[in-house]
Design an enzyme around this catalytic site. Structure first.
Site, short mmCIF file in Angstrom:
data_model
loop_
_atom_site.label_atom_id
_atom_site.label_comp_id
_atom_site.label_asym_id
_atom_site.label_seq_id
_atom_site.Cartn_x
_atom_site.Cartn_y
_atom_site.Cartn_z
N TYR A 310 0.76 -1.30 0.04
CA TYR A 310 -0.01 -0.06 -0.20
C TYR A 310 0.82 1.12 -0.07
O TYR A 310 1.76 1.41 0.70
CB TYR A 310 -1.00 0.07 1.16
N TYR A 361 -5.44 5.18 -7.38
CA TYR A 361 -5.80 4.83 -5.83
C TYR A 361 -7.18 4.73 -5.68
O TYR A 361 -8.00 5.53 -5.86
CB TYR A 361 -5.52 6.73 -5.18
#
Lengths: 407, 139
Positions: A310, A361
Site C-alpha cells: 500500500y 488510488y
C-alpha cells in the site's frame, strides 16, 4: 473443511481516471460495473453472488448494490472498521471467513471512488463534505468520537493526509538518516512499472529522480511525487471456496493468510496517535501484525516472490518494508535505493501495476487485483513462476494484509 | 489579546464532555494533561478510562509548558484564507508530563530552521475571548 478453503477466482475494474473525471455514471453504478466484470472474469453469473464485503467509509452500501445488481439473495453484507484504505485486505479476509464458514458461497469485495461526485481526499479542508466556512472561534460540539479526537489536530491545521503521514516519516529520517532521494526511488520505480499497464493513469509519463526532487513540496518531507494519486474508478475481487473454484474460468489463487489490526493507542493513525510507544512511532505499525501473518501462512519474507505494498505515501512504503522484515529496522532507505523493488532485477518486485502512486488510488483494493494477476501470470509486469504474493492495506494507521498463494 | 500567528478562519477545536475540560483549561492559558488518580498514568487526548488500569477517576495535572520537538512537518498549503505558508505542525514531547506528546504548531522561527530535539515553550494564541490555542516557540 479443506474444500472450503477460500480462493480468489475473479478480478475486474472500471476505467481509472484522474479524480473528478467520471461524471456520466454514478459511483455506485461504477461499483456494479466492476463487480460484473470480476464475476465475468471468474466465469460465474451475477446470480451466483450471495455475499458483498467492503470497508470503512464506503458510500455504496451492500444492500443497495445487491438491489441494483438484482442478486437473488444477499446472505452476507459486511463492512470493516479499519479506516479508509486500511480495510481492503481485511474485507478480503471477511469474504474468506464467510466462504470458509459456509455463510456464503460467492462473496465479492468491491471499492468505488468518484471523488468529483463527492469531495477530493487531498484537499486541505476539514474532513467532511461540507465546504470550509470560517467557524466561530469557540470550542465546537463534537458529533462523533472521531471529531472529538480530531479536535486535537484540526486547530493546528492538521487536516491533510500528506501532512499527517509526514510526521512518522520525518521521525524516521531523524533516527536513521533516511533521505528524500531514497523516498524518490520508490516513486520512480513504481512509475516505471506503470508504463506497461494500460489501466495506469500515469502510464507513459516518465519520471526521473530529478523530477521527483523538483516536484513541489506539499508537506515536508512529502513532495508531490511522494503522494499517491487521487482518482475515480472501481474494482472488485471475487472469493469462493476451493471446491467451487475448481470448475471456473481462471486459475484460482489461494488466500493463505489474512490479518488486520492496530497496536495499542493507535486510533486514527498520525492524526491522533502522538502517544503510541516510542519504539513504534517511526514505523508502519505493522510489525506485530506481520509476525502473526507470516506464522499463520507458514511462509516468511524470503518466500515472497512479488509484493503489492500500500503506497499512500512513499515513507509509509519504506517503513512497511521494515515492518514486514524485508530489511532491518532503519535500513529501508538503502534497501529501496538498491533497486530492490524493481520488476526487472529487484529482489522484491513491488507494485507491478504502478501502485497508488502511478496506477490509481482505489483505496488499495487494486493491489489485491494486481496480486491476483501477478500469481496468475497476467500482470503487465509478470514475475516468472511467482507463487507467493504479499498484499498490504495501509500503514502508519490501523491496517490489514493478505498473503496469496499459487499452488 | 495575545500575539496572533494564525488567521481567524483556522478550524476551531471540536470537543465532547470528556475532552472539553482540557479546552476550558486552555482558555485560562493552563496547559494540562489528564492523569489517572488510581495509577498516576497520564494520557492525551483525554479519554474516559485509563488505558493502563481501567479506572475512570482522573484529574488534570498542570504542566510547565516546556518541551522538545519530537517530529514535525512543514505544510505548504494554506488551511484558511489569508494564512501564511509554509507553517509548521509538530509533535512536542511535554516536560514533566509522564512522557506525553501533543500535536501543536511551532511559531516564531523560520520553518526551515525547525529541528527534531529543539527545546520549545508554550505560547498562547487567543483566537477569541473564549478560545486560546497552545502553540510553541523555541526557547
Amino acid at each position: 473443511m479443506s474444500s472450503r478453503r477460500p480462493h480468489i477466482v475473479g478480478v475486474g475494474e472500471s476505467k481509472y481516471t484522474r479524480w473528478g473525471k467520471i461524471g456520466d455514471i454514478t459511483e455506485h453504478a461504477l461499483a456494479c460495473q466492476a463487480i460484473m466484470r470480476a464475476v465475468e472474469d471468474a466465469g460465474l453469473e451475477v446470480d451466483d453472488v450471495d455475499g458483498l464485503a467492503s470497508f470503512a467509509e464506503d458510500r455504496n452500501e451492500a444492500i443497495f448494490i445487491a438491489a441494483d445488481l438484482g442478486l437473488p439473495c444477499l446472505r452476507f453484507g459486511n463492512m470493516v472498521w479499519m479506516p479508509g484504505g486500511s480495510g481492503a485486505c481485511a474485507a478480503v479476509a471477511n469474504a474468506a471467513m464467510a466462504v470458509e464458514t459456509g455463510q456464503a458461497e460467492v462473496v465479492v469485495v468491491y471499492r468505488s471512488l468518484c471523488q468529483g461526485q463527492f469531495f477530493r481526499f487531498g484537499n486541505p479542508t476539514p474532513i467532511s463534505s461540507q465546504p470550509l466556512e470560517p467557524p466561530p472561534p469557540t470550542v465546537q460540539s463534537a458529533d462523533s468520537l472521531f471529531m472529538a479526537s480530531m479536535g486535537f489536530a484540526m486547530p493546528y491545521g492538521m487536516l491533510m493526509a500528506a501532512a499527517a503521514y509526514a510526521l512518522p516519516t520525518r521521525r524516521h529520517m531523524h533516527l536513521y538518516g533516511t533521505t528524500s532521494e531514497q523516498l524518490g526511488h520508490i516513486s520512480v520505480t513504481f512509475r516505471e512499472h506503470s508504463h506497461n499497464n494500460p489501466r495506469a493513469v500515469m502510464g507513459g509519463r516518465p519520471m526521473t529522480l530529478d523530477d521527483h526532487q523538483s516536484s513541489p513540496m506539499i508537506a515536508d518531507p512529502h513532495r508531490l511525487f511522494d503522494c499517491c494519486l487521487e482518482n475515480d474508478g472501481a474494482c472488485a475481487v471475487v472469493v469462493t471456496s476451493e471446491e467451487r473454484a475448481r470448475d471456473l474460468a481462471k486459475r484460482p489463487i489461494e488466500i493463505l493468510a489474512t490479518e488486520q489490526g492496530a497496536p495499542k493507542g493507535y486510533a486514527f493513525g498520525p492524526f491522533t496517535n502522538a502517544n503510541v510507544a516510542d519504539e513504534i512511532y517511526a514505523t508502519g505499525a505493522c510489525e506485530e501484525m506481520a509476525n502473526r501473518l507470516w506464522a499463520k501462512a507458514g511462509v516468511g519474507p524470503k518466500d515472497v516472490d512479488v509484493a503489492q505494498i500500500y503506497d499512500h505515501f512513499t515513507g509509509c512504503v519504506l517503513m512497511q518494508l521494515e515492518d514486514y522484515g524485508f530489511c532491518k529496522r532503519g535500513e529501508g532507505g538503502p534497501f529501496v535505493e538498491s533497486g530492490a523493488l524493481a520488476w526487472k532485477g529487484g529482489s522484491l518486485p513491488t507494485n507491478t501495476h504502478g501502485g497508488s502512486l502511478s496506477e490509481a488510488y482505489i483505496h488499495g483494493l487494486n493491489h489485491v487485483v494486481e496480486g491476483t494477476r501477478s500469481l496468475r501470470g497476467e500482470s503487465s509486469c509478470p514475475v516468472d513462476d511467482a507463487e507467493v504474493c504479499l498484499v498490504t492495506s495501509a500503514a502508519c494507521v490501523p491496517s490489514s494484509a493478505v498473503i496469496l498463494g499459487r499452488k | 489579546m495575545s500575539e496572533r500567528f494564525f488567521p481567524d478562519g483556522m478550524p476551531s477545536p471540536t470537543a465532547d464532555t470528556t475532552t472539553l475540560p482540557w479546552w476550558e483549561a486552555a482558555s485560562e492559558h493552563r496547559l494540562v494533561v489528564q492523569r489517572c488518580t488510581a495509577c498516576q498514568h497520564t494520557r492525551h487526548p483525554p479519554m474516559p478510562i485509563c488505558p493502563e488500569c481501567r479506572s475512570s477517576e482522573a484529574d488534570w495535572q498542570e504542566l510547565s509548558g516546556r518541551g522538545e520537538i519530537y517530529t514535525y512537518t512543514i505544510v505548504h498549503r494554506p488551511i484558511a484564507a489569508d494564512q501564511e505558508v509554509p507553517f509548521v505542525i509538530a509533535i512536542v514531547a511535554l516536560e514533566g508530563s509522564g512522557g506525553i506528546r501533543m500535536m501543536t504548531n511551532v511559531v516564531g522561527i523560520a520553518a526551515d530552521q525547525v529541528r527534531v530535539g529543539m527545546p520549545v515553550e508554550v505560547v498562547w494564541e487567543d483566537m477569541s475571548k473564549d478560545l486560546a490555542i497552545p502553540r510553541f516557540r523555541p526557547i
